[in-house]
Design an enzyme around this catalytic site. Structure first.
Site, PDB file in Angstrom:
ATOM      1  N   LEU A 448      16.080 -18.258 -20.609  1.00 30.83           N
ATOM      2  CA  LEU A 448      15.592 -17.078 -19.881  1.00 30.83           C
ATOM      3  C   LEU A 448      15.881 -15.822 -20.698  1.00 30.83           C
ATOM      4  O   LEU A 448      17.012 -15.595 -21.119  1.00 30.83           O
ATOM      5  CB  LEU A 448      16.264 -16.982 -18.514  1.00 30.83           C
ATOM      6  CG  LEU A 448      16.079 -18.211 -17.596  1.00 30.83           C
ATOM      7  CD1 LEU A 448      16.727 -17.940 -16.249  1.00 30.83           C
ATOM      8  CD2 LEU A 448      14.617 -18.564 -17.431  1.00 30.83           C
ATOM      9  N   GLY A 488      23.802 -24.936 -19.107  1.00 33.81           N
ATOM     10  CA  GLY A 488      24.825 -23.921 -18.872  1.00 33.81           C
ATOM     11  C   GLY A 488      24.224 -22.538 -19.038  1.00 33.81           C
ATOM     12  O   GLY A 488      23.280 -22.340 -19.818  1.00 33.81           O
ATOM     13  N   GLY A 489      24.772 -21.552 -18.324  1.00 34.13           N
ATOM     14  CA  GLY A 489      24.257 -20.191 -18.446  1.00 34.13           C
ATOM     15  C   GLY A 489      22.799 -20.157 -18.039  1.00 34.13           C
ATOM     16  O   GLY A 489      22.405 -20.628 -16.973  1.00 34.13           O
ATOM     17  N   ASP A 490      21.960 -19.573 -18.893  1.00 30.89           N
ATOM     18  CA  ASP A 490      20.519 -19.483 -18.625  1.00 30.89           C
ATOM     19  C   ASP A 490      19.729 -20.458 -19.488  1.00 30.89           C
ATOM     20  O   ASP A 490      18.553 -20.240 -19.758  1.00 30.89           O
ATOM     21  CB  ASP A 490      20.031 -18.045 -18.847  1.00 30.89           C
ATOM     22  CG  ASP A 490      20.304 -17.570 -20.272  1.00 30.89           C
ATOM     23  OD1 ASP A 490      21.048 -18.268 -20.997  1.00 30.89           O
ATOM     24  OD2 ASP A 490      19.759 -16.519 -20.656  1.00 30.89           O
ATOM     25  N   GLU A 491      20.363 -21.525 -19.942  1.00 28.65           N
ATOM     26  CA  GLU A 491      19.702 -22.513 -20.789  1.00 28.65           C
ATOM     27  C   GLU A 491      19.335 -23.751 -19.975  1.00 28.65           C
ATOM     28  O   GLU A 491      20.186 -24.350 -19.333  1.00 28.65           O
ATOM     29  CB  GLU A 491      20.609 -22.906 -21.954  1.00 28.65           C
ATOM     30  CG  GLU A 491      20.892 -21.750 -22.915  1.00 28.65           C
ATOM     31  CD  GLU A 491      21.741 -22.206 -24.097  1.00 28.65           C
ATOM     32  OE1 GLU A 491      22.127 -23.392 -24.103  1.00 28.65           O
ATOM     33  OE2 GLU A 491      21.981 -21.391 -24.990  1.00 28.65           O
TER      34      GLU A 491
END
Length: 574
Positions: A448, A488-491
């Protein structure tokens, strides 16, 4: 005085009944205790494995933070020209960035930029001091070139991360981090020409990290952590931890002998029971796993374990034992006082009860005993029925807890999507299937764009809502046989099986890109976001899962470098 046959028969039956029920009660108690103990061991091992994966994920996230800070243009500017015209302004901006990262990561003690020259002088440093953040001024900045984490990190290349041993922080002036267990995560700051300008160092609060990771576990669980030698780093009794710092060695394998198999590499996990009569809790049930530590830099590892008092596990079995004893006493009294009735009735009733308890103990089959009678035999039958129902309910709860822990270990807690471990397993199976069937498949990496900016602007609550909504949109774009996962995160990652042509995968990728570019209605706000998507096709862009993932990742980064909001197919050799 002569005793009648009724009394003698009653006494004989009472003696037989007491002995029989004692044997059955003990066997039932032993079997129930063994079942509860086995279930507790499985659940404890599952919880330990989940905690270990979360710990490794946290280390990976911290490594990602160091790499992110090292890539900032402000970091390179300060490291290149620490005394330049704009140095003060750049240092101020970098210090603000450090402070922001410390604010959102309470498990960080300290973030520093250390120069490669001037004997490893600290250029920018922000410390945690209680509830406040402190930027250390120039007069208090120290030279650190003689520390291993400095000269070892300066020998690394771009994108590599150094992970120190877990030690007590003795660096003077470390504020909240002084004399606390810490891990130093560092990466070099490298100029465009390949010259190493300095390094970024994050000091991790080890106790704070595990307090956060352990917050969802039962309070009765106790945490253990040791290094690859077996020295305690975390122990329920803090006096046992870091004994080597005080000139003594306290080894985990001395108390938990099976852990020796983890230290020697003969096993990856162990469960054990420790019966210690002199302890108030009369022993422990414990599970331990061996976790790689420091990645590819060397072969270090740590031992992570959880334990709980044995008393907590077998409490229900003890209740069963006392209930059985009470029933035996009641049965004996009734047999003596009502000899005639016992001689005619009790034998058959006891036999059915013994059979039911034995069947339940061996096969966990619940037999409904007749409880219509209003006398002691009926009370005994009702008690046995209640006992069976209670144990079955407890076993069902233990099984549900185990299933919940298994789901938590394989799925992202926020979006419910498969996590890295489950997705890697599905990717491996998909590649193996495609290799056998000689078919094609596709792997998409989705990142993202500007997600951090949304987090910073609207807060993590809106960021979490956005991640959940984005995950749902991506799942709506693919087939039921395909898989959407979150790394994880925006991945995110998308696995497309049975792809006939490259264009089929690109159509799905474009669909995902377009749907993510549509506005999101979140918490009363209109949120706009885009995505950078990299695609790779098996077998053209990789004949195994690792190569295929690298190809998709490379394509994704090229898409992001081109401005994002687009799909990029890997253009390597076919």
């Amino acid at each position: 005085m002569r005793y009648g046959i009724g009394f003698k028969l009653g006494l004989l039956l009472a003696t037989f009944g007491i002995v029989a029920m004692s044997i059955v009660g003990y066997y039932s108690y032993a079997s129930s205790r063994a079942m509860l103990l086995s279930a507790a061991q499985r659940d404890l091992l599952t919880a330990t494995q989940v905690l270990g994966r979360n710990f490794q994920s946290s280390i990976d996230e911290i490594s990602g933070d160091t790499l992110l800070l090292a890539k900032l243009s402000t970091t390179s500017a300060v490291a290149s020209f620490p005394m330049g015209v704009t140095a003060d302004r750049d240092k101020e901006l970098l210090a603000d960035t450090f402070a922001a990262m410390l604010a959102v990561n309470p498990q960080y003690f300290q973030i520093r930029l250390i120069g490669a020259g001037a004997h490893g002088l600290e250029l920018v440093r922000v410390d945690r001091d209680g509830d406040r953040l402190v930027r250390v001024q120039a007069a208090d900045l120290q030279e650190k070139a003689h520390y291993p984490y400095v000269f070892s990190t300066l020998q690394l290349g771009r994108g590599q991360v150094y992970l120190s041993d877990i030690t007590i922080n003795h660096e003077e002036g470390a504020h909240s981090g002084l004399h606390k267990p810490t891990v130093r995560v560092a990466t070099p700051v490298v100029a465009q020409d390949g010259k190493v300008l300095g390094l970024i160092v994050i000091n991790l609060d080890l106790n704070g990290l595990f307090d956060r990771l352990k917050s969802d576990l039962p309070n009765a669980y106790q945490l253990y952590l040791s290094n690859h030698w077996g020295d305690y780093l975390i122990h329920p009794n803090p006096a046992q931890a870091f004994g080597f710092e005080q000139g003594r060695r306290v080894f985990i394998q001395e108390f938990f002998e099976p852990v020796t198999a983890l230290i020697t590499g003969k096993s990856g996990s162990v469960v054990t029971n420790v019966e210690v009569e002199q302890q108030a809790n009369h022993g422990l049930v414990a599970a331990f796993v061996r976790l790689p530590f420091a990645g590819s830099i060397d072969q270090r590892f740590v031992i992570l374990g959880l334990s709980q008092p044995l008393e907590n596990v077998v409490r229900e079995a003890k209740k069963l034992g006392w209930t059985t004893i009470q029933m035996i006493v009641v049965l004996g009294v009734l047999a003596v006082l009502l000899a005639a009735l016992v001689s005619r009735v009790v034998t058959g009733s006891l036999r059915s009860m013994v059979h039911a308890v034995g069947l339940f103990s061996k096969e966990q089959v619940v037999s409904e005993l007749s409880s219509a009678r209003k006398d002691e035999i009926g009370l005994l039958a009702r008690s046995l029925n209640d006992m069976q129902v209670t144990i079955v309910a407890n076993l069902r709860e233990l099984n549900e807890s185990r299933q919940a822990l298994k789901h938590l270990a394989q799925h992202d807690s926020l979006t419910g999507l498969p996590n890295r471990a489950l997705f890697d397993d599905r990717l491996q199976q998909a590649v193996s299937q495609a290799r056998r069937d000689q078919t094609r498949m596709a792997l998409l990496f989705v990142d993202l764009d500007e997600f951090k900016a949304i987090n910073d602007t609207y807060g993590h609550h809106v960021g979490d809502l956005l991640l959940m909504a984005a995950a749902q949109r991506m799942e709506d774009c693919v087939r039921n046989v395909d898989t959407v996962g979150r790394l994880g995160g925006d991945e995110f990652v998308v696995l497309l099986t049975h792809v006939e042509e490259e264009q089929d995968a690109l159509v799905v990728a474009e669909k995902i890109c377009k749907t993510l570019n549509q506005p999101f209605e979140l918490d009363g706000r209109h949120i706009h976001i885009s995505a950078s998507i990299g695609a790779a096709i098996y077998p053209e862009h990789g004949s195994d899962e690792l190569t295929l993932a690298r190809s998709a990742d490379t394509a994704m980064y090229l898409s992001k470098e081109e401005g994002g909001n687009r799909v990029r197919l890997f253009e390597g050799k076919k």
